[in-house]
Design an enzyme around this catalytic site. Structure first.
Site, short mmCIF file in Angstrom:
data_model
loop_
_atom_site.label_atom_id
_atom_site.label_comp_id
_atom_site.label_asym_id
_atom_site.label_seq_id
_atom_site.Cartn_x
_atom_site.Cartn_y
_atom_site.Cartn_z
N SER A 285 -10.80 -49.36 25.79
CA SER A 285 -11.77 -49.24 26.87
C SER A 285 -13.11 -48.83 26.27
CB SER A 285 -11.28 -48.18 27.85
OG SER A 285 -12.27 -47.91 28.82
N LYS B 137 -11.58 -53.78 27.47
CA LYS B 137 -12.03 -53.37 28.80
C LYS B 137 -13.44 -52.80 28.66
CE LYS B 137 -10.83 -49.29 31.57
NZ LYS B 137 -9.67 -48.52 32.07
N LYS C 249 -16.73 -51.06 30.66
CA LYS C 249 -17.20 -50.37 31.85
C LYS C 249 -18.42 -51.10 32.41
CE LYS C 249 -14.43 -46.77 31.76
NZ LYS C 249 -13.49 -46.48 32.84
N ASP D 57 -14.20 -52.53 34.27
CA ASP D 57 -13.82 -51.35 35.08
C ASP D 57 -15.09 -50.76 35.68
OD1 ASP D 57 -12.78 -49.09 36.24
OD2 ASP D 57 -12.06 -48.18 34.38
N GLU E 91 -11.25 -53.71 37.60
CA GLU E 91 -10.60 -52.44 37.92
C GLU E 91 -11.49 -51.62 38.86
OE1 GLU E 91 -9.49 -50.33 34.34
OE2 GLU E 91 -8.98 -48.51 35.42
N ASP F 141 -7.17 -48.22 40.26
CA ASP F 141 -6.97 -47.04 39.42
C ASP F 141 -7.09 -45.82 40.34
OD1 ASP F 141 -7.38 -44.81 37.74
OD2 ASP F 141 -8.86 -45.74 36.46
N LYS G 220 -1.72 -44.01 35.72
CA LYS G 220 -2.08 -42.86 34.88
C LYS G 220 -1.15 -41.73 35.29
CE LYS G 220 -6.94 -43.98 34.13
NZ LYS G 220 -8.34 -43.69 34.55
N GLY H 48 -5.94 -44.79 30.42
CA GLY H 48 -6.24 -43.65 29.55
C GLY H 48 -7.23 -42.70 30.20
O1 OSB Z 1 -11.37 -45.28 34.67
O2 OSB Z 1 -9.96 -45.72 33.18
C1 OSB Z 1 -10.89 -45.03 33.58
C2 OSB Z 1 -12.07 -42.60 30.87
C3 OSB Z 1 -12.38 -41.50 31.64
C4 OSB Z 1 -12.20 -41.56 33.00
C5 OSB Z 1 -11.75 -42.73 33.61
C6 OSB Z 1 -11.43 -43.83 32.84
C7 OSB Z 1 -11.62 -43.77 31.44
C8 OSB Z 1 -11.39 -44.88 30.54
C9 OSB Z 1 -11.10 -44.54 29.11
O3 OSB Z 1 -11.50 -46.04 30.85
C10 OSB Z 1 -9.71 -44.81 28.73
C11 OSB Z 1 -9.37 -44.23 27.39
O4 OSB Z 1 -9.76 -44.81 26.39
O5 OSB Z 1 -8.69 -43.18 27.35
MG MG Z 2 -10.39 -46.96 35.46
#
Ligand code: OSB
Ligand code: MG
Length: 368
Positions: free
Chosen positions: A136, A162, A164, A189, A214, A239, A263, A291
């Site tokens: 991510s 992924k 953001k 995401d 996402e 999520d 999660k 994550g």
């Molecule tokens: O939305 O998945 C998410 C990190 C912090 C809060 C929310 C998210 C995330 C990530 C990082 O996408 C995932 C990772 O590499 O641990």
């Molecule tokens: Mg997410």
């Protein structure tokens, strides 16, 4: 099993690189780890994935500590239990606070796996000996920097990228990425950065053959997502909106989500995560493990969960060294060519690096 000692530690670890989402930037990771000891001496570890501020959800490190100290630890300490599934039953009278619940439940699962002489993965019913992983990537200063980062991770072998997104960092970014990496599995995401009124803009993402988008809409929504899904070809993956099996069932029945990001912390622990997994498997909804910028302890729990059969899409569980100069487990989590080998050792499968834990500890308290 009877838990007779618990230690909560607050750790502060510096992220190698800042991580930016539509709701803000993380440079450090402050979190809790919980060490629980059974009466027979077996020790298990759990991690709270709550952040310092209530950005992702309403929980924080401090609310987790309070809930653990004043509610969950008193409910569990010195109670005879026979299986970790009983922890969520013990905690059922207390609403929400899922990340706090999960912190202690994870440690109990670790102890249970050790006492039954198996890996956490096999205690959960997992079957894979390696898991496929993606990565991510946060919002960057420029598209050039993002392209360079993606290029590096694709070369490292990550199975899906992924990215953001947020308003102003979305359609053009994904267009350039898709043009540059025509064959890479990619997804976006949004962490709830859009509203249903943005449907026309989000529809433009359909041109880029994304595996999914996402959580585009509000963090508590499952109604507008169903509307949006009717307008999009790209599958929606929820999520933030999914906190339980019941949430998953409702979202699937409404058509709000075609894929679910599980999660462990967000859903209140491994027992609930497994229930969501089983429901999704029975209903043709693929899942993957999200994550939360975990340390090695949470990462090890994620690896174990991902061995269940319906985790058919690569998750966020990247190598330790993508986040940390030094992790708190031995060995660290390593992904090679987009796979993490699942360790067969009993419990979470990794040793706790107690010296590293001490060095990152900023506060600590014992309970018995
Ligand atoms: O939305 O998945 C998410 C990190 C912090 C809060 C929310 C998210 C995330 C990530 C990082 O996408 C995932 C990772 O590499 O641990
Ligand atoms: Mg997410």
């Amino acid at each position: 099993m009877k838990i007779v000692n618990i230690t909560i530690r607050q750790l502060k670890m510096k992220l190698k690189d800042p991580f930016t989402t539509s709701f803000g930037t993380f440079t450090d990771r402050d979190f809790l780890v919980l060490e629980a000891q059974d009466q027979d001496g077996t020790i298990g570890w759990g991690e709270s994935v709550a952040f310092h501020s209530p950005w992702y959800n309403e929980e924080t490190l401090q609310t987790n500590w309070h809930m653990l100290e004043d509610f969950f630890i008193p409910l569990l300490l010195n109670k005879e239990i026979h299986h970790p599934d009983e922890v969520s039953e013990l905690f059922a009278p207390i609403r929400k606070n899922n990340m706090a619940k999960s912190t202690i439940e994870g440690a109990v699962w670790d102890i249970y796996a050790q006492q039954t002489n198996q890996s956490l993965a096999s205690a959960l019913g997992g079957t894979r000996d390696k898991i496929e992983v993606g990565i991510s990537i946060g919002i960057q200063q420029s598209i050039e920097e993002l392209v360079e980062l993606v290029d590096g991770y694709v070369k490292e072998g990550y199975k899906r990228i992924k990215v953001k997104i947020k308003p102003g960092w979305d359609v053009e970014v994904m267009r350039i990425l898709r043009n540059t990496f025509p064959d890479v599995a990619m997804m976006a995401d949004a962490n709830s950065a859009y509203r249903l009124e943005d449907a026309e803009l989000l529809k433009q993402l359909d041109a880029f053959n994304l595996t999914m988008i996402e959580q585009p809409l509000a963090s508590d929504d499952i109604i507008d997502h169903a509307q949006l899904q009717k307008m999009l070809e790209t599958p929606i993956c929820l999520d933030e909106s999914i906190h339980s099996l019941e949430d998953a069932r409702k979202a699937v029945e409404l058509g709000s989500t075609k894929i679910i990001n599980i999660k462990i912390g967000r859903v209140g622990g491994l027992t609930e995560a497994k229930k969501i997994h089983d429901y999704c498997e029975a209903n043709g909804i693929p899942v993957w493990c999200g994550g939360m910028l975990e340390s090695g302890i949470g990462r090890a729990h994620n690896v174990a969960l991902t061995t269940l059969s319906n985790f058919t899409l690569p998750g966020d569980t990247a190598s330790s060294n993508r986040y940390w100069d030094k992790d708190i487990i031995k060995p660290e989590v390593v992904s090679e060519n987009g796979y993490i080998n699942v360790r067969q050792a009993v419990g979470i499968g990794y040793e706790i690096d107690c010296e590293a834990v001490e060095s990152f500890t900023v506060a600590k308290k014992h309970y018995k």
